[in-house]
Design an enzyme around this catalytic site. Structure first.
Site, PDB file in Angstrom:
ATOM      1  N   CYS A 216       1.033  -1.636  -0.017  1.00 20.00           N
ATOM      2  CA  CYS A 216      -0.133  -0.024  -0.479  1.00 20.00           C
ATOM      3  C   CYS A 216       0.427   1.681   0.405  1.00 20.00           C
ATOM      4  O   CYS A 216       1.747   1.467  -0.851  1.00 20.00           O
ATOM      5  CB  CYS A 216      -0.369  -0.413   1.042  1.00 20.00           C
ATOM      6  SG  CYS A 216      -2.109   1.167   0.843  1.00 20.00           S
TER       7      CYS A 216
ATOM      8  N   HIS B 269      -3.192  -5.539   1.204  1.00 16.74           N
ATOM      9  CA  HIS B 269      -2.651  -6.108   2.008  1.00 16.74           C
ATOM     10  C   HIS B 269      -2.564  -7.355   2.599  1.00 16.74           C
ATOM     11  O   HIS B 269      -3.746  -8.008   3.618  1.00 16.74           O
ATOM     12  CB  HIS B 269      -3.659  -5.479   3.164  1.00 16.74           C
ATOM     13  CG  HIS B 269      -3.410  -3.801   3.774  1.00 16.74           C
ATOM     14  ND1 HIS B 269      -2.326  -2.766   4.043  1.00 16.74           N
ATOM     15  CD2 HIS B 269      -3.991  -3.123   2.495  1.00 16.74           C
ATOM     16  CE1 HIS B 269      -2.590  -1.408   3.836  1.00 16.74           C
ATOM     17  NE2 HIS B 269      -3.868  -1.704   3.089  1.00 16.74           N
TER      18      HIS B 269
ATOM     19  N   GLU C   3      -0.757  -8.733   5.355  1.00 15.43           N
ATOM     20  CA  GLU C   3      -0.648  -8.409   6.649  1.00 15.43           C
ATOM     21  C   GLU C   3      -1.834  -8.693   7.145  1.00 15.43           C
ATOM     22  O   GLU C   3      -2.069  -9.025   8.536  1.00 15.43           O
ATOM     23  CB  GLU C   3       0.458  -7.759   6.946  1.00 15.43           C
ATOM     24  CG  GLU C   3      -0.314  -6.125   7.056  1.00 15.43           C
ATOM     25  CD  GLU C   3      -0.670  -5.921   6.299  1.00 15.43           C
ATOM     26  OE1 GLU C   3      -0.413  -6.203   4.651  1.00 15.43           O
ATOM     27  OE2 GLU C   3      -0.678  -4.113   5.710  1.00 15.43           O
TER      28      GLU C   3
END
Lengths: 81, 228
Positions: free
Chosen positions: B86, B203, B205
């Site tokens: 990002c 994302h 994560e």
């Protein structure tokens, strides 16, 4: 010396902000509007010996930071008045 | 394996990246401060999501000049693995470590959603744990995720196989409706031409536990672990 830098979206690059403003102007009745492009106006104060020196410095600033040449065009005016 | 997660002023997802790496994957991950130059022996550097230096001028434009980014650029030039998520992707583009740029979403809205992306090339340090054509469900949350690059550059990137992830529908097809932000060629993630630097808007994560909506993001981190 004051340098006025104008950064605008590169031709052909999607400019959704410009398009949104264009639509709004049209809905206000400004039917003749055929395009709007939104950019940035940056005023740089430089301590330079000549207009040419200021120009050289600001060109480098634009290439390295003030504009992203992939998506933006720029032009500037040096004001020594 | 040793990981370094950079914290910029404004980073938001540094702790999530640490959680994914340490708690879920059992990795040796530590924070790297933006003002430091030491990468602390990291074998992979993570530039997390969020914001950086207020994202003044353009997203990632100022972060690129931070002391840690000098070291990251040197590390990448030596072949070190770098992943930008990002805002991290935006920083890597601004730092010219990745081709292209990320601009305002086509809709002008900040998008917080779950998307499906297709893994187009698996022979890389970032995708080797995935199957070719595998579809991953990952979250996105960004205002400037519209990927732009000159046409000629795009062609070269595609020939070299640098486009690793594309936004697709549930069937794996690139459609306009499945492209959340207007990215050229539905691009969600790209690598450099040496395949040691990777940036993506989704994302991984945030997708590391089934209980929290899915764990497809593990594929990206597991790929990196496998390749080191």
């Amino acid at each position: 010396m004051q340098v006025k830098v104008f950064v605008t979206p590169r031709k052909g690059i999607l400019d959704p902000q410009g398009r949104a403003v264009e639509q709004s102007l049209k809905s206000l009745g400004f039917k003749d509007v055929t395009g709007v492009h939104l950019g940035r106006y940056i005023i740089v104060e430089v301590d330079a010996k000549s207009k040419a020196a200021a120009s050289d410095a600001v060109k480098k600033m634009c290439d390295q930071l003030l504009a992203n040449p992939l998506i933006e065009d720029y032009r500037f005016e040096v004001d020594d008045g | 394996m040793k990981w370094g997660v950079v914290r910029f002023p404004g980073s938001l997802d540094d702790n999530d990246a640490l959680h994914a790496l340490r708690d879920v994957l059992g990795q040796d991950a530590s924070l790297l401060w933006h003002k430091d130059e030491d990468l602390n022996g990291a074998q992979c550097v993570v530039l997390p999501g969020g914001f950086s230096y207020g994202d003044y001028l353009r997203c990632g434009a100022i972060a690129r000049f931070s002391p840690i980014m000098k070291s990251v650029a040197r590390f990448a030039a030596e072949g070190g693995l770098v992943i930008g998520i990002c805002n991290g992707f935006q920083i890597l583009c601004e730092a010219h470590l990745l081709p292209g740029a990320l601009t305002r979403n086509r809709s002008l809205s900040f998008i917080c959603d779950s998307v499906t992306v297709r893994v187009d090339h698996t022979g890389t340090p970032f995708t080797r744990a995935a199957r070719a054509g595998e579809i991953l469900k990952l979250p996105i949350k960004h205002g400037e995720g519209c990927y732009v690059a000159p046409e000629q550059e795009l062609r070269q990137m595609e020939e070299r196989g640098q486009v690793l992830l594309r936004y697709v529908d549930a069937n794996g097809a690139e459609t306009d409706a499945a492209n959340p932000n207007g990215s050229m060629r539905s691009i969600a993630g790209v690598a450099n031409d040496r395949f040691n630097v990777f940036g993506l808007m989704p994302h991984p994560e945030h997708a590391v536990e089934k209980m929290l909506g899915g764990d497809d993001g593990l594929k990206i981190f597991q790929s990196i672990i496998e390749s080191v």
